[in-house]
Design an enzyme around this catalytic site. Structure first.
Site, mmCIF file in Angstrom:
data_model
loop_
_atom_site.group_PDB
_atom_site.id
_atom_site.type_symbol
_atom_site.label_atom_id
_atom_site.label_comp_id
_atom_site.label_asym_id
_atom_site.label_seq_id
_atom_site.Cartn_x
_atom_site.Cartn_y
_atom_site.Cartn_z
ATOM 1 C CE1 TYR A 108 -5.563 11.524 -10.925
ATOM 2 C CE2 TYR A 108 -5.876 13.044 -12.757
ATOM 3 C CZ TYR A 108 -5.402 11.839 -12.269
ATOM 4 O OH TYR A 108 -4.753 10.956 -13.100
ATOM 5 C CG ASP A 113 -1.802 1.156 1.381
ATOM 6 O OD1 ASP A 113 -1.556 2.187 0.713
ATOM 7 O OD2 ASP A 113 -2.763 1.079 2.169
ATOM 8 C CB SER A 167 -2.316 12.498 -15.415
ATOM 9 O OG SER A 167 -3.533 12.993 -15.932
ATOM 10 C CE LYS A 193 -1.889 10.989 -11.286
ATOM 11 N NZ LYS A 193 -1.019 9.821 -11.178
HETATM 12 P P1 NAD Z 1 -6.875 1.810 -12.116
HETATM 13 O O1 NAD Z 1 -7.848 2.353 -11.138
HETATM 14 O O2 NAD Z 1 -7.270 0.632 -12.928
HETATM 15 O O3 NAD Z 1 -5.473 1.488 -11.429
HETATM 16 C C1 NAD Z 1 -4.978 2.197 -10.326
HETATM 17 C C2 NAD Z 1 -4.420 1.191 -9.351
HETATM 18 O O4 NAD Z 1 -3.871 1.864 -8.202
HETATM 19 C C3 NAD Z 1 -5.528 0.255 -8.838
HETATM 20 O O5 NAD Z 1 -5.121 -1.078 -9.031
HETATM 21 C C4 NAD Z 1 -5.642 0.601 -7.364
HETATM 22 O O6 NAD Z 1 -5.984 -0.501 -6.555
HETATM 23 C C5 NAD Z 1 -4.226 1.096 -7.077
HETATM 24 N N1 NAD Z 1 -4.156 1.841 -5.822
HETATM 25 C C6 NAD Z 1 -5.003 2.792 -5.350
HETATM 26 N N2 NAD Z 1 -4.621 3.174 -4.118
HETATM 27 C C7 NAD Z 1 -3.505 2.462 -3.812
HETATM 28 C C8 NAD Z 1 -2.654 2.393 -2.690
HETATM 29 N N3 NAD Z 1 -2.878 3.148 -1.597
HETATM 30 N N4 NAD Z 1 -1.591 1.546 -2.722
HETATM 31 C C9 NAD Z 1 -1.349 0.773 -3.795
HETATM 32 N N5 NAD Z 1 -2.148 0.768 -4.879
HETATM 33 C C10 NAD Z 1 -3.207 1.609 -4.884
HETATM 34 O O7 NAD Z 1 -6.542 3.033 -13.097
HETATM 35 P P2 NAD Z 1 -5.291 3.263 -14.095
HETATM 36 O O8 NAD Z 1 -5.820 4.106 -15.193
HETATM 37 O O9 NAD Z 1 -4.615 1.992 -14.422
HETATM 38 O O10 NAD Z 1 -4.360 4.181 -13.177
HETATM 39 C C11 NAD Z 1 -2.962 4.020 -13.106
HETATM 40 C C12 NAD Z 1 -2.319 5.391 -13.086
HETATM 41 O O11 NAD Z 1 -2.598 6.049 -14.317
HETATM 42 C C13 NAD Z 1 -2.814 6.315 -11.984
HETATM 43 O O12 NAD Z 1 -1.703 6.946 -11.385
HETATM 44 C C14 NAD Z 1 -3.660 7.331 -12.725
HETATM 45 O O13 NAD Z 1 -3.668 8.584 -12.075
HETATM 46 C C15 NAD Z 1 -2.925 7.392 -14.057
HETATM 47 N N6 NAD Z 1 -3.739 7.917 -15.147
HETATM 48 C C16 NAD Z 1 -4.898 7.312 -15.525
HETATM 49 C C17 NAD Z 1 -5.646 7.861 -16.543
HETATM 50 C C18 NAD Z 1 -6.951 7.233 -16.994
HETATM 51 O O14 NAD Z 1 -7.710 7.870 -17.726
HETATM 52 N N7 NAD Z 1 -7.223 5.980 -16.650
HETATM 53 C C19 NAD Z 1 -5.220 9.026 -17.194
HETATM 54 C C20 NAD Z 1 -4.020 9.614 -16.801
HETATM 55 C C21 NAD Z 1 -3.283 9.055 -15.779
#
Ligand code: NAD
Length: 287
Positions: free
Chosen positions: A152, A62, A139, A156
């Site tokens: 958010y 975590d 992001s 970022k």
């Molecule tokens: P997702 O929600 O599928 O994955 C995020 C993961 O982070 C999840 O598996 C969640 O369980 C984990 N997580 C949350 N809190 C946590 C903690 N305290 N300790 C460990 N793990 C934790 O979404 P994603 O799109 O795969 O996100 C991954 C990254 O990409 C993130 O940093 C997100 O900000 C970034 N991002 C996503 C998008 C989008 O549109 N999906 C766009 C830009 C950036």
């Protein structure tokens, strides 16, 4: 063999990256796929079809719990991490006036401090090794603001500052820092996002004008995700480009060109052109 440790692997980008690297035909990667809740490991195990016992290990971690990061570090049998991927993150969406201090703190704790303290825990070893890569899932919301995503975006944006500062120093230790800047991605992000829904009680305290702008924003957001979201495999390709590069860049854009809005932001330092353009895109009635 390159030892890779990835955060947030129970879904989305982290899961896809772990699967891709653990399945690499060259078998050059040993992947430590970490997740906060090990009860969610089935999806990852199903995706690798149980085939990669020698290249994949799943660990609890975590990013908001320093002890759990240190425990994960102890479990890396090679006693080194060559490529650290800070990917875990969560979103928070809605009018700022309804966000509780706890939910705002949570976003900053996961996205900002979680990333920073993960790097902290592995940094001394990497410096001592005299080599390493730190890859961070960034992001476009860390490069330009998005209405109703203030906290958010703040988290970022802050990551950008932390990573850029580190990148300058870590060059002296042969450690390269790279941000993989994503636009919308099809993942569990929208499901895991803390989002105010239009009928929510919390929105009753919000003025009518904000509510109507929020409604427009939600429509815009779902349209953008429908029309422009990338698949996690597309994002993984960009991670691979960074990993395989002998001279990795600091920033990679998953869309291959810098998105026009980001361009506008960096080429117009006074900031007003970006603000006017985005407001028109999201809120104008003739979209
Ligand atoms: P997702 O929600 O599928 O994955 C995020 C993961 O982070 C999840 O598996 C969640 O369980 C984990 N997580 C949350 N809190 C946590 C903690 N305290 N300790 C460990 N793990 C934790 O979404 P994603 O799109 O795969 O996100 C991954 C990254 O990409 C993130 O940093 C997100 O900000 C970034 N991002 C996503 C998008 C989008 O549109 N999906 C766009 C830009 C950036």
């Amino acid at each position: 063999m390159k030892v890779v440790l990835i955060t947030g692997c129970s879904s989305g980008i982290g899961l896809s990256l772990a699967v891709r690297l653990a399945s690499d035909s060259s078998k050059i990667f040993k992947v430590y796929a970490t997740m906060r809740n090990l009860a969610k490991k089935e999806r990852l195990l199903e995706s690798v079809k149980g085939l990669h016992r020698d290249t994949l290990e799943i660990l609890q971690m975590d990013v908001t719990d320093r002890q759990s990061i240190m425990n994960a570090r102890e479990k890396v049998v090679e006693k080194r991490v060559d490529i650290l991927v800070c990917n875990a993150g969560v979103g928070l969406m809605g009018p700022l006036e309804i966000q509780s201090l706890d939910s705002m703190k949570h976003i900053l704790e996961v996205n900002l401090l979680g990333t920073i303290q993960t790097i902290q825990v592995f940094l001394s070893d990497m410096k001592a090794q005299g080599q390493g890569r730190i890859l961070v899932t960034g992001s476009t919301g860390g490069l330009h603001g998005l209405p109703f995503n203030e906290v958010y975006c703040a988290s970022k944006f802050a990551i950008e500052g932390a990573c850029e500062s580190l990148a300058v120093l870590l060059q002296h230790f042969n450690i390269q820092v790279s941000l993989i800047e994503c636009g919308p991605v099809n993942s569990d992000f929208l499901v895991n996002l803390q989002k105010a829904e239009l009928g929510d009680e919390s929105l009753q305290q919000v003025d009518g004008q904000t509510l109507s702008l929020y409604e427009k924003y939600l429509q815009h957001c779902s349209m953008v995700f429908q029309n422009a979201a990338q698949d996690t495999e597309d994002i993984v390709k960009v991670f691979l480009e960074a990993i395989h590069s002998t001279k990795p860049a600091f920033r990679y854009f998953t869309n291959s060109v810098m998105p026009p809005l980001t361009n506008l932001k960096v080429s117009e330092p006074d900031g007003m052109n970006y603000i006017t353009a985005l407001s028109q895109i999201i809120f104008s009635d003739d979209q």
